[in-house]
Structures are given as C-alpha cells and as structure tokens.
Motif scaffolding. Structure first.
Motif, PDB file in Angstrom:
ATOM      1  N   PHE A  74     -70.689   0.071  -1.968  1.00  0.00           N
ATOM      2  CA  PHE A  74     -71.628   0.011  -0.853  1.00  0.00           C
ATOM      3  C   PHE A  74     -71.837   1.378  -0.226  1.00  0.00           C
ATOM      4  O   PHE A  74     -70.954   2.248  -0.267  1.00  0.00           O
ATOM      5  N   THR A  75     -72.989   1.558   0.401  1.00  0.00           N
ATOM      6  CA  THR A  75     -73.275   2.813   1.086  1.00  0.00           C
ATOM      7  C   THR A  75     -72.601   2.885   2.448  1.00  0.00           C
ATOM      8  O   THR A  75     -72.405   3.966   2.983  1.00  0.00           O
ATOM      9  N   LYS A  76     -72.266   1.728   3.021  1.00  0.00           N
ATOM     10  CA  LYS A  76     -71.605   1.699   4.321  1.00  0.00           C
ATOM     11  C   LYS A  76     -70.536   0.623   4.303  1.00  0.00           C
ATOM     12  O   LYS A  76     -70.810  -0.525   3.928  1.00  0.00           O
ATOM     13  N   VAL A  77     -69.322   0.991   4.710  1.00  0.00           N
ATOM     14  CA  VAL A  77     -68.215   0.040   4.789  1.00  0.00           C
ATOM     15  C   VAL A  77     -67.645   0.074   6.195  1.00  0.00           C
ATOM     16  O   VAL A  77     -67.180   1.124   6.659  1.00  0.00           O
ATOM     17  N   GLU A  78     -67.709  -1.056   6.898  1.00  0.00           N
ATOM     18  CA  GLU A  78     -67.177  -1.190   8.254  1.00  0.00           C
ATOM     19  C   GLU A  78     -65.797  -1.838   8.156  1.00  0.00           C
ATOM     20  O   GLU A  78     -65.659  -2.953   7.641  1.00  0.00           O
ATOM     21  N   THR A  79     -64.767  -1.144   8.631  1.00  0.00           N
ATOM     22  CA  THR A  79     -63.401  -1.650   8.491  1.00  0.00           C
ATOM     23  C   THR A  79     -62.839  -2.234   9.786  1.00  0.00           C
ATOM     24  O   THR A  79     -61.686  -2.637   9.820  1.00  0.00           O
ATOM     25  N   ASN A  80     -63.657  -2.281  10.828  1.00  0.00           N
ATOM     26  CA  ASN A  80     -63.205  -2.935  12.058  1.00  0.00           C
ATOM     27  C   ASN A  80     -64.369  -3.697  12.691  1.00  0.00           C
ATOM     28  O   ASN A  80     -64.738  -3.462  13.844  1.00  0.00           O
ATOM     29  N   PRO A  81     -64.973  -4.623  11.945  1.00  0.00           N
ATOM     30  CA  PRO A  81     -66.102  -5.371  12.496  1.00  0.00           C
ATOM     31  C   PRO A  81     -65.639  -6.310  13.597  1.00  0.00           C
ATOM     32  O   PRO A  81     -64.469  -6.713  13.639  1.00  0.00           O
ATOM     33  N   PRO A  82     -66.519  -6.678  14.504  1.00  0.00           N
ATOM     34  CA  PRO A  82     -66.139  -7.652  15.530  1.00  0.00           C
ATOM     35  C   PRO A  82     -65.748  -8.975  14.890  1.00  0.00           C
ATOM     36  O   PRO A  82     -66.357  -9.421  13.914  1.00  0.00           O
ATOM     37  N   GLN A  83     -64.706  -9.594  15.434  1.00  0.00           N
ATOM     38  CA  GLN A  83     -64.351 -10.934  14.977  1.00  0.00           C
ATOM     39  C   GLN A  83     -65.459 -11.918  15.358  1.00  0.00           C
ATOM     40  O   GLN A  83     -66.238 -11.667  16.270  1.00  0.00           O
ATOM     41  N   THR A  84     -65.515 -13.030  14.649  1.00  0.00           N
ATOM     42  CA  THR A  84     -66.515 -14.044  14.961  1.00  0.00           C
ATOM     43  C   THR A  84     -65.852 -15.394  15.164  1.00  0.00           C
ATOM     44  O   THR A  84     -64.848 -15.707  14.503  1.00  0.00           O
ATOM     45  N   MET A  85     -66.403 -16.185  16.057  1.00  0.00           N
ATOM     46  CA  MET A  85     -65.897 -17.527  16.298  1.00  0.00           C
ATOM     47  C   MET A  85     -66.398 -18.533  15.254  1.00  0.00           C
ATOM     48  O   MET A  85     -66.047 -19.702  15.315  1.00  0.00           O
ATOM     49  N   ILE A  86     -67.223 -18.076  14.318  1.00  0.00           N
ATOM     50  CA  ILE A  86     -67.600 -18.931  13.199  1.00  0.00           C
ATOM     51  C   ILE A  86     -66.364 -19.192  12.346  1.00  0.00           C
ATOM     52  O   ILE A  86     -65.502 -18.325  12.192  1.00  0.00           O
ATOM     53  N   VAL A  87     -66.274 -20.395  11.780  1.00  0.00           N
ATOM     54  CA  VAL A  87     -65.124 -20.749  10.947  1.00  0.00           C
ATOM     55  C   VAL A  87     -65.520 -20.739   9.479  1.00  0.00           C
ATOM     56  O   VAL A  87     -66.706 -20.779   9.134  1.00  0.00           O
ATOM     57  N   GLU A  88     -64.533 -20.719   8.611  1.00  0.00           N
ATOM     58  CA  GLU A  88     -64.776 -20.610   7.162  1.00  0.00           C
ATOM     59  C   GLU A  88     -63.586 -21.226   6.438  1.00  0.00           C
ATOM     60  O   GLU A  88     -62.433 -20.845   6.696  1.00  0.00           O
ATOM     61  N   ASP A  89     -63.835 -22.173   5.528  1.00  0.00           N
ATOM     62  CA  ASP A  89     -62.695 -22.878   4.953  1.00  0.00           C
ATOM     63  C   ASP A  89     -61.997 -22.093   3.851  1.00  0.00           C
ATOM     64  O   ASP A  89     -60.966 -22.527   3.338  1.00  0.00           O
ATOM     65  N   PHE A  90     -62.489 -20.901   3.497  1.00  0.00           N
ATOM     66  CA  PHE A  90     -61.695 -19.991   2.665  1.00  0.00           C
ATOM     67  C   PHE A  90     -60.369 -19.672   3.352  1.00  0.00           C
ATOM     68  O   PHE A  90     -59.417 -19.247   2.689  1.00  0.00           O
ATOM     69  N   ALA A  91     -60.307 -19.903   4.665  1.00  0.00           N
ATOM     70  CA  ALA A  91     -59.062 -19.685   5.398  1.00  0.00           C
ATOM     71  C   ALA A  91     -57.917 -20.509   4.819  1.00  0.00           C
ATOM     72  O   ALA A  91     -56.749 -20.070   4.842  1.00  0.00           O
ATOM     73  N   PHE A  92     -58.206 -21.705   4.297  1.00  0.00           N
ATOM     74  CA  PHE A  92     -57.150 -22.504   3.676  1.00  0.00           C
ATOM     75  C   PHE A  92     -56.581 -21.794   2.454  1.00  0.00           C
ATOM     76  O   PHE A  92     -55.369 -21.820   2.208  1.00  0.00           O
ATOM     77  N   MET A  93     -57.444 -21.169   1.672  1.00  0.00           N
ATOM     78  CA  MET A  93     -56.959 -20.453   0.497  1.00  0.00           C
ATOM     79  C   MET A  93     -56.115 -19.252   0.893  1.00  0.00           C
ATOM     80  O   MET A  93     -55.122 -18.927   0.242  1.00  0.00           O
ATOM     81  N   LEU A  94     -56.523 -18.584   1.981  1.00  0.00           N
ATOM     82  CA  LEU A  94     -55.758 -17.426   2.442  1.00  0.00           C
ATOM     83  C   LEU A  94     -54.443 -17.826   3.104  1.00  0.00           C
ATOM     84  O   LEU A  94     -53.548 -16.993   3.240  1.00  0.00           O
ATOM     85  N   GLU A  95     -54.301 -19.077   3.515  1.00  0.00           N
ATOM     86  CA  GLU A  95     -52.992 -19.560   3.962  1.00  0.00           C
ATOM     87  C   GLU A  95     -52.055 -19.736   2.775  1.00  0.00           C
ATOM     88  O   GLU A  95     -50.838 -19.618   2.918  1.00  0.00           O
ATOM     89  N   ASP A  96     -52.629 -20.024   1.621  1.00  0.00           N
ATOM     90  CA  ASP A  96     -51.834 -20.344   0.436  1.00  0.00           C
ATOM     91  C   ASP A  96     -51.574 -19.139  -0.452  1.00  0.00           C
ATOM     92  O   ASP A  96     -50.567 -19.088  -1.151  1.00  0.00           O
ATOM     93  N   ARG A  97     -52.491 -18.176  -0.459  1.00  0.00           N
ATOM     94  CA  ARG A  97     -52.367 -16.980  -1.283  1.00  0.00           C
ATOM     95  C   ARG A  97     -52.838 -15.771  -0.489  1.00  0.00           C
ATOM     96  O   ARG A  97     -53.767 -15.867   0.307  1.00  0.00           O
ATOM     97  N   PRO A  98     -52.213 -14.596  -0.704  1.00  0.00           N
ATOM     98  CA  PRO A  98     -52.739 -13.390  -0.051  1.00  0.00           C
ATOM     99  C   PRO A  98     -54.115 -13.064  -0.615  1.00  0.00           C
ATOM    100  O   PRO A  98     -54.419 -13.329  -1.783  1.00  0.00           O
ATOM    101  N   GLY A  99     -54.962 -12.514   0.226  1.00  0.00           N
ATOM    102  CA  GLY A  99     -56.303 -12.191  -0.230  1.00  0.00           C
ATOM    103  C   GLY A  99     -57.150 -11.645   0.886  1.00  0.00           C
ATOM    104  O   GLY A  99     -56.657 -11.295   1.965  1.00  0.00           O
TER     105      GLY A  99
END
Length: 389
Positions: free
Chosen positions: A320-345
């Motif tokens: 990418f031409t621009k990479v933001e490494t401290n974006p604002p957190q969002t209150m939107i949810v995402e069920d990939f979170a379950f996978m990240l509870e089970d495996r690092p990623g």
C-alpha cells in the motif's frame, strides 16, 4: 502501488468474480451458490477443498513447494444482508431484499485472487488455509466464525496464525490500517420487558404505566456509560428497539426495549450488565411496574496480537501507498474476533474510497470498489510469503 504483476494481470477476472457475487447475494447460512462458486474456483486452481464447514463454509488447503510445517490462515466472509439494493448498475442484486452491502463479495474475490496466485507459484514453505466463512452478519455464538470453530476448524485445518481484511469506506484506495491490541469492540445485546395489567388511558392511576416507565428507562440507560464505568474506558449503550401499545386510548400491559452494548475493556463490558439491571429494577419499582432483563454476550473484542500486527504492517508497507498503524478504534463489531480468541492473528482495514452519496457500510447504495481488489489479494499473498519464509 506495488501490486504483484500476476495479480494485476487477473484484475479484470477478479472484477468479474466480484460482480457475479454482488449480483447473486445470499443471506447467512444460505450461501449455497456462493459456496459452490468459491469451491469450484479453488478446485480449478488445484487447491484441496472441503465444503460444509460450519454450515456453508468452504476451506481450501494449499501446500508450498519447499516442505515446512508452519501454516497461515487467510479468511474472507461470504454472506450478504437483508437490504433492498438501490443501485442501478448492471451488477445490482437480482435477489429481492438481499444485497452485498458490506463488501463480502469483494473480500471473497480478493482471497480467490490470492489463492489463484499462490496456487500458481507455491513460492513458500508450509501451508496456506483459505477460509471462506458463512454468516458473519449473523454474528455471536450462532454466527459463522464461532460455528466453524466449534465444528473443529483449527483442529481439522491447523493454523499458526490467521489474517483477515475488511474494506473501509472513507479511506483512500491504496491505504491500509492496522494496530496491535483492541481494534474493534465487543458487542452484547439486552432485552427489557416492562409489564403491568394495563388500563384505560384516561385512568392511569389504576395501574403502572409501562410507557412512562420505559421513557425513564431509556433516559437512565445513558448513565451506564456516564456514571457506572471508568470515563477512560469507551462504552456505548444504545436502545435500538421499543415495542408496545396497540390503541391510542389504552395504556398497554407490556413494553419491550432492546439494544446493544459495545465496549473495549473487559472491565467496562462486565460493568454494563449489572448496571442495566439495577437501573431498570429501580425505575420499575418506583413506578410499580414489573420487569425482566436479559443480557446476552455476542461478540468478543477484536484483539490483534502484537507479533501478527507487526507482520501485517510489514506486508502492508510492501503493498500500500499509505499504512496507518494507530487508527481510531471503532465500536463496530466483527466476528473474526472469535478466530483471534482461538489463534494469534491480525485484522486490518483496506481503503474503499470516498464514502459520500451513501457509499457506506450497510447502505442500500453501497458497492465495493473494484480498484481495491488487486491490493487486497497482493496483501494476502505478501503476508503468506513473508511469514512462511
């Protein structure tokens, strides 16, 4: 932008895949045609395919040409939303009341592009697991990520790390955002049922007014965040539904309020449920109404591991031409979170371009930006080739 040349060569084909998927959207756990399309493409690339994982999920497994034991998982979601599309372009939804309003068609096409390239080159040791997940929009314990995990996803297809992407309207195409730690909120739901015997609207003194009680509850719920959690901990309590009453001259016997709680820290999340119960019970007691409160945990906080976030950043800087490494957190949810509870990623956001004229997530005017397709595919490939070297 340093898009991988071979992926640039198949950009038009990826656009064709994406627009086919957009025109033929399917709801959660109804992704039969989508899953068949994905499985067919993976098999045509020479990838081993397993269907029916977690309902309608598809998993492809590809081995590199240099041995190795490590394994990287790449995930895309496949389901659409119950929204009537308002766009009038040629690839608009042909399924009435269903559309890809969140870009899962683009996520799927990006991962298919990466799968095709990796199957052609196999320039890595170890193994890649391509996870095409159903029912992300259903979410919670009933959603696709949690179900795939319950049905043995990581036991059947071991992954040392797992990576995913989501398009982000309002970010320029060619940009990428990622951060270590919490990035997207946890999400819980609540239901409040207020009841009384009901009475004539002209005689409110003969019982408990659940409409009035509900009004007090709606206002008081805002003190959960304002006065029951640490001000430095982000918390949102939103009542999103209220149902009650059938006639203009009758005070009903029940009112139901439903809503959602979003948080980042475990402390704020844990504080919300008892505070809601205490507030509702206190107000109901003061008006004489009865109350029942139910609270259901649905999504965990999406937390990127430190090491995987560094890897995602390194891959992003290559693409990418621009990479933001401290974006604002969002209150939107995402069920990939379950996978990240089970495996690092790590989960990142890829720019989808301007968000004006309704081009926002879950809008009837939304469409995935096809210019982002080769960028997402190149990112997935780069993660694999950098992490498995």
């Amino acid at each position: 932008m340093p898009i991988i040349n071979r992926i640039a060569d198949i950009h038009d084909e990826m656009v064709t895949w994406r627009r086919h998927l957009h025109a033929n959207p399917e709801l959660s756990y109804q992704e039969f045609q989508t899953a068949s399309f994905v499985a067919g493409k993976l098999r045509s690339f020479g990838i081993d395919v397993t269907e029916g994982v977690g309902g309608t999920g598809v998993v492809g497994v590809l081995y590199g040409d240099r041995g190795g034991e490590r394994s990287i998982g790449l995930r895309a979601d496949m389901d659409a939303l119950a929204i009537e599309e308002r766009n009038d372009f040629a690839h608009r939804s042909v399924n009435k009341g269903v559309m890809h309003a969140c870009g899962h068609d683009g996520h799927t096409a990006m991962l298919l592009g990466a799968a095709r390239y990796l199957a052609e080159t196999r320039n890595f040791p170890g193994r890649v697991v391509f996870i095409f997940q159903p029912a992300e929009e259903m979410g919670g314990a009933d959603g696709g990520a949690a179900r795939m995990i319950r049905e043995g996803l990581f036991e059947r297809f071991p992954c040392d790390e797992i990576y995913g992407l989501h398009n982000w309207p309002g970010m320029d195409v060619g940009s990428f955002a990622v951060k270590a730690g919490p990035m997207m909120a946890s999400g819980d739901s609540f239901e409040i049922v207020l009841s009384s015997k009901g009475m004539h609207a002209a005689q409110p003194h003969k019982g408990a007014d659940v409409i009035l009680t509900a009004g007090h509850v709606l206002v008081a719920l805002q003190q959960v965040a304002a006065r029951n959690t640490d001000p430095l901990d982000a918390l949102v309590v939103s009542a999103t539904q209220i149902h009650g009453g059938d006639a203009y001259n009758v005070l009903p016997n029940t009112v139901t309020i439903r809503g959602t709680v979003r948080a980042f820290s475990p402390q704020a999340r844990a504080a919300a449920e008892p505070a809601i119960r205490r507030i509702v019970e206190g107000i109901a007691s003061s008006t004489g109404a009865e109350c029942e409160v139910s609270h259901t945990q649905q999504y965990p906080t999406l937390v990127n591991s430190e090491a995987a976030a560094r890897s995602a950043k390194a891959a992003g800087l290559s693409v990418f031409t621009k990479v933001e490494t401290n974006p604002p957190q969002t209150m939107i949810v995402e069920d990939f979170a379950f996978m990240l509870e089970d495996r690092p990623g790590c989960y990142g956001w890829i720019g989808n371009g301007p968000d004006h004229d309704g081009r926002i997530l879950h809008s009837a005017w939304y469409d995935f930006n096809d210019e982002a397709l080769p960028l997402g595919a190149s990112y997935f490939v780069t993660v694999v080739e950098q992490r498995l070297q």
